[in-house]
Write an enzyme that holds these catalytic residues in place. Structure first.
Site, PDB file in Angstrom:
ATOM      1  N   GLY A 121      33.485  74.603  37.997  1.00  0.00           N
ATOM      2  CA  GLY A 121      33.831  74.999  36.799  1.00  0.00           C
ATOM      3  C   GLY A 121      32.746  74.368  35.543  1.00  0.00           C
ATOM      4  O   GLY A 121      32.280  73.364  35.565  1.00  0.00           O
ATOM      5  N   GLY A 187      22.810  44.609  44.147  1.00  0.00           N
ATOM      6  CA  GLY A 187      23.157  44.811  43.096  1.00  0.00           C
ATOM      7  C   GLY A 187      24.974  44.574  43.777  1.00  0.00           C
ATOM      8  O   GLY A 187      25.340  44.332  45.111  1.00  0.00           O
ATOM      9  N   VAL A 190      30.992  44.896  42.051  1.00  0.00           N
ATOM     10  CA  VAL A 190      32.226  45.723  43.819  1.00  0.00           C
ATOM     11  C   VAL A 190      31.939  46.015  44.637  1.00  0.00           C
ATOM     12  O   VAL A 190      32.823  45.847  45.720  1.00  0.00           O
ATOM     13  CB  VAL A 190      33.782  46.495  42.561  1.00  0.00           C
ATOM     14  CG1 VAL A 190      34.996  46.251  43.145  1.00  0.00           C
ATOM     15  CG2 VAL A 190      33.322  45.665  40.942  1.00  0.00           C
ATOM     16  N   ALA A 275      23.712  50.263  44.853  1.00  0.00           N
ATOM     17  CA  ALA A 275      25.228  49.619  44.636  1.00  0.00           C
ATOM     18  C   ALA A 275      25.142  48.729  43.299  1.00  0.00           C
ATOM     19  O   ALA A 275      25.302  48.289  43.164  1.00  0.00           O
ATOM     20  CB  ALA A 275      26.351  49.425  45.201  1.00  0.00           C
ATOM     21  N   GLY A 277      25.864  50.621  39.882  1.00  0.00           N
ATOM     22  CA  GLY A 277      26.509  51.021  38.769  1.00  0.00           C
ATOM     23  C   GLY A 277      26.777  52.389  38.893  1.00  0.00           C
ATOM     24  O   GLY A 277      26.018  53.030  39.757  1.00  0.00           O
ATOM     25  N   HIS A 450      61.290  31.106  48.940  1.00  0.00           N
ATOM     26  CA  HIS A 450      60.152  29.950  49.433  1.00  0.00           C
ATOM     27  C   HIS A 450      61.011  30.896  50.888  1.00  0.00           C
ATOM     28  O   HIS A 450      61.652  30.910  51.244  1.00  0.00           O
ATOM     29  CB  HIS A 450      60.938  28.703  49.111  1.00  0.00           C
ATOM     30  CG  HIS A 450      60.471  27.460  49.684  1.00  0.00           C
ATOM     31  ND1 HIS A 450      58.799  27.552  50.295  1.00  0.00           N
ATOM     32  CD2 HIS A 450      60.971  26.849  51.147  1.00  0.00           C
ATOM     33  CE1 HIS A 450      58.706  26.138  51.103  1.00  0.00           C
ATOM     34  NE2 HIS A 450      59.938  26.071  51.561  1.00  0.00           N
TER      35      HIS A 450
END
Ligand code: FAD
Ligand code: NAD
Length: 477
Positions: A121, A187, A190, A275, A277, A450
């Site tokens: 698109g 990197g 994450v 990796a 970003g 607990h």
């Protein structure tokens, strides 16, 4: 004759498909355009379901089970012989999970009466959208409203161009058919930590080359310090301040050269993951005369309600400012759909949870201690370790801690930070508390069951005022 729709969504990732579903629920006619072919088949679900969140978590779970069986059960008195791993089977299970979920999204769109157009698109001037199918003629769709949700793709760097299945991005790192002996990761963010952990657990020797001098700078300092200690102990060799200068592929191996404060180095790996970003996908998304403006970093410019520079056009998810997270994309999609339907809608950008799905998991929401101080808060903070928690000890899974950051003047919670078992789920306790403007005292006054891991949350809240029970602390109030 051209088609028309109340809403045209470009991109069927978590942002786009959630926007489409919410708009349809609100009675609008919706077309969702998605061009992805995953393993040769048209697929909804975007990066997240096909090559991101879900396949990476499938491999994290499989590798965690294997690693646990290999190293963790003798203490429980459980022994067995003949543990084996079949990587193609592991990958096949991951693919099955992906397939189940992406097929499910296709069913949801169909069930909600949404038309899925398979192809690309492009937004033209006057909220007209050009749809180009994978095969066949382009057509024009007249849209009342458009939601741009084209997502992001990995950043490539000149020093390490991708090479077949040797130098790969995160997508390639989900497809290694055998465990590399030596794996390099450029990197230490994450993806580097999650996918580095997958292959390390399966037996690879992993070296993470991170350009920054500090580790995991987005997290609270106490958390990143603990994370580095734990991940290093698990076997990740994290080299900070490592600036990669070049790579060379020879005989199915890659030599990486990099410099750090100690000079120039080179390492040889069987596989290398880049990796560093991700960046927004804007190429071909809008025509030059569409009126859509980009910000200085190449993201589609939007306001706090995801409204782009053309009235009636919204942009969401990885394509716009803010963290590149699936849940952020999803909530923005829902917000855009509701605004289009004339509802009041907003999104609290101050409380977007981050989770790193290593083991232990790392999760946080709200302000770090450093950030709270830099924003002028008089800060009080407290933390409590899983080390002495009964449930964590019973499970032999007791690394890490919970930390709260609060305003010393008002007692209001400003941030919650966890490294520990179940962090990605437990962090929602902080999210709910902060959404309701909770004070530290509110949490202190609650009765936590607990024995649970959540008792560490209670103790961390108590420790903010020096009154944790299972630690030697001087009660101050
Ligand atoms: P995307 O998911 O990228 O979807 C956009 C879609 O638009 C794509 O499918 C693309 O084909 C389509 N598209 C683009 N342009 C056009 C066009 N012109 N016409 C038609 N279609 C188009 N986030 C988390 O929150 N948790 C995690 O655990 C997590 N793990 C991750 C692991 C990895 C390895 C990676 C790479 C990412 C991970 N993420 C995670 C990030 C998450 O995947 C993204 O934040 C999320 O997918 C963004 O959603 P989106 O809808 O904005 O874009
Ligand atoms: P990231 O931003 O998390 O980490 C990239 C790291 O690479 C940073 O630490 C950066 O300093 C470093 N870096 C940049 N250039 C470098 C270079 N030339 N040499 C060495 N190091 C360099 O990015 P990512 O790990 O690629 O992940 C991309 C996005 O996907 C992130 O925004 C993340 O939010 C999202 N994601 C989320 C999850 C999750 O929510 N669990 C999982 C995976 C990915």
């Amino acid at each position: 004759m051209s088609q028309r729709a109340d809403v045209v969504v470009i991109g069927g990732g978590p942002g786009g498909y959630e926007a489409a579903i919410r708009a349809a629920q609100l009675g609008l006619s919706v077309i969702c355009i998605e061009r992805r072919l995953h393993k040769g088949k048209p697929a909804l679900g975007g990066t997240c379901l096909n090559v991101g969140c879900i396949p990476s978590k499938a491999l994290l779970d499989s590798s965690h089970k294997y690693h646990d069986l290999k190293a963790g059960y003798e203490k429980h008195g459980i022994q067995f012989d003949g543990l084996k791993i079949d990587i193609p089977d592991m990958l096949a299970r991951k693919d099955k999970v992906v397939d189940q979920l992406t097929t499910g999204i296709a069913g949801l769109l169909k069930g909600n009466g949404i038309t899925w157009l398979q192809g690309s698109g492009q937004l033209l001037a006057g909220k007209r959208v050009e749809f180009t199918p994978h095969e066949g003629e382009a057509e024009i769709i007249e849209a009342e409203h458009v939601i741009l949700a084209s997502g992001s793709k990995p950043i490539e760097i000149n020093a390490a161009p991708l090479v077949d299945d040797i130098v790969v991005d995160s997508t390639g790192a989900l497809e290694f058919t055998e465990v590399p002996k030596r794996l390099g990761v450029i990197g230490g963010g994450v993806i580097g930590l999650e996918l580095g952990s997958v292959w390390s657990r399966l037996g690879a020797e992993v070296v993470v080359l991170e350009a920054m001098n500090d580790f995991l700078t987005i997290a609270d300092k106490a958390i990143s310090k603990e994370a580095k200690k734990i991940f290093t102990k698990q076997g990740l060799n994290i080299r900070l301040g490592a600036r990669v200068t070049g790579t060379e592929v020879n005989d199915q191996q890659v030599t990486v050269t990099f410099t750090d404060d100690n000079g120039e180095h080179s390492e040889v790996f069987d596989k290398l993951i880049v990796a560093v970003g991700r960046r927004p996908v804007t190429t071909g998304l809008v025509s030059a005369d569409s009126g859509i403006t980009l910000d200085e970093r190449g993201f589609v410019h939007v306001d706090d309600h995801c409204r782009a520079s053309v009235p009636g056009v919204y942009a969401i998810g990885d394509l716009v400012r803010g963290p590149m997270l699936a849940h952020k994309a999803m909530e923005e999609g829902v917000m855009a759909a509701e605004l289009i339907a004339g509802h009041h809608a907003q999104f609290n950008y101050d409380l977007v949870i981050s989770v790193i799905y290593t083991h232990p998991e790392v999760a946080w929401v709200g302000l770090t201690e450093e950030r709270a101080k830099s924003e002028g808060y008089e800060v009080k903070a407290g933390q409590f370790a899983f080390a002495v928690n009964g449930r964590a000890l019973a499970a032999d899974d007791n690394a890490g801690f919970v930390k709260f950051v609060a305003c010393a003047k008002t007692d209001r919670l400003l941030g919650m930070h966890i490294i520990g078992p179940g962090a990605g789920d437990m962090i929602h306790q902080g999210l709910i508390a902060m959404e309701f403007g909770s004070s530290v005292e509110d949490l202190q006054l609650m009765c936590f069951a607990h024995p649970t891991l959540s008792e560490v949350v209670h103790e961390a809240a108590l420790s903010v005022d020096g009154r944790a029970i299972h630690a030697i602390q001087r009660k101050r109030k």
